[in-house]
Design a protein around this motif. Sequence first.
Motif, PDB file in Angstrom:
ATOM      1  N   LYS A 118      58.004   8.813 -61.036  1.00 18.42           N
ATOM      2  CA  LYS A 118      58.095  10.042 -61.374  1.00 18.42           C
ATOM      3  C   LYS A 118      59.590  10.649 -61.720  1.00 18.42           C
ATOM      4  N   ASN A 119      59.916  11.061 -63.048  1.00 15.06           N
ATOM      5  CA  ASN A 119      61.059  11.098 -63.491  1.00 15.06           C
ATOM      6  C   ASN A 119      61.999   9.902 -63.377  1.00 15.06           C
ATOM      7  N   GLN A 120      61.251   8.737 -63.364  1.00 15.75           N
ATOM      8  CA  GLN A 120      62.137   7.300 -63.434  1.00 15.75           C
ATOM      9  C   GLN A 120      62.374   7.145 -61.771  1.00 15.75           C
ATOM     10  N   LYS A 121      61.837   7.963 -60.921  1.00 12.85           N
ATOM     11  CA  LYS A 121      62.060   7.442 -59.572  1.00 12.85           C
ATOM     12  C   LYS A 121      60.927   6.847 -58.914  1.00 12.85           C
TER      13      LYS A 121
ATOM     14  N   ASP B  49      54.474  10.290 -64.752  1.00 13.48           N
ATOM     15  CA  ASP B  49      55.282  11.106 -65.877  1.00 13.48           C
ATOM     16  C   ASP B  49      54.136  11.151 -67.273  1.00 13.48           C
TER      17      ASP B  49
END
Length: 345
Positions: free
Chosen positions: A118-121, A202
Amino acid sequence: MDVSVIIPLYNAESTIEQAIKSISLSINYEIICVDDGSTDASKSKIKLLESNFPIKYFYQNNSGAASARNKGLSAATGEYIIFLDADDIYVEGAIEKMYWIAKKKKVDIVLGNVAHKKNQKITKINTYSELFSTNKVTTLEESPEILQSIGPAAKLYTKEIINYNFFDEKVKFCEEHSFNCNIYIYANFYIMKEIVYIYNKDNINSTVSQSQSNIFRYLNDACIVREKINTILKNELINIKSFYEYRMDKLIVFYLIKNNYMGIKDRKKILEEIIYYMRKSEIKSPEIKEDFKNLYLTIAASMSFKFFRNYSKKVNVKASMYKYLKFKVIHLIWKFKSIVKGKIS
């Protein structure tokens, strides 16, 4: 054929390439892409990859993920079956590692750990910590926490254990539950501690992100699924049933309602749905029953005191101004948290 990787997809032009590229194996394998009526460039993206990957592409009119997975199962020729959603990925080398574990340990299912992006994490899923605490060979009776992982992802199945089980095409929500429960009660497992699969949270088109607009359809499906699982697990140990109850009733349905009721104008209808679900699901846990009752009262308290008083009677609660204000405060706290998280405006 060693492994068949089944990918159901719908309008996945932005993610399908990454999904397919996460499947690069040295063993004999096939990738079965079942396009469930896409209207974007998904097919073109897949065709560009056919020279580098052993892809079988099938197109069908939009019929849902269950139908697409079933078509993939019918076309699969592998000794082992594994599923991948078109917006997710497998960790490099994970599928091959799962395959060799299955061969060496002679198990029906290899179950790998999962994480969210999520959010590249990338983050681990906390509710899975007990399940993936150690590598082990086990069964559902020995490790009922396996029911925490009820979806089709991150699992390598022998085709033999699937044994003509199919996903439930009559429902859109939790269609995988009866498929897996029918298999789990007969299977032996190898649990891997390692993360093998990354969920892409995402994606705005995911089931979770569409849940508010479809909440009543989802709750209807949840009742249907819950009744089926009650039948499948009828003769199983209480501990097994309680793990499924926690997974379905608390982690899925309870939070589906809690996270989405604020966007529903018809509060009367959502309250009636909660009562109906509680009755049809036959929840046994006193704690989960209490959670649902408190959720019900919190939603009722989001309206007027008169509304709260009338609807509290339906769950055998005598209304008072104290109780109304108590649950009103809970509602306002949840609302504030939702605003902070950007879920509602």
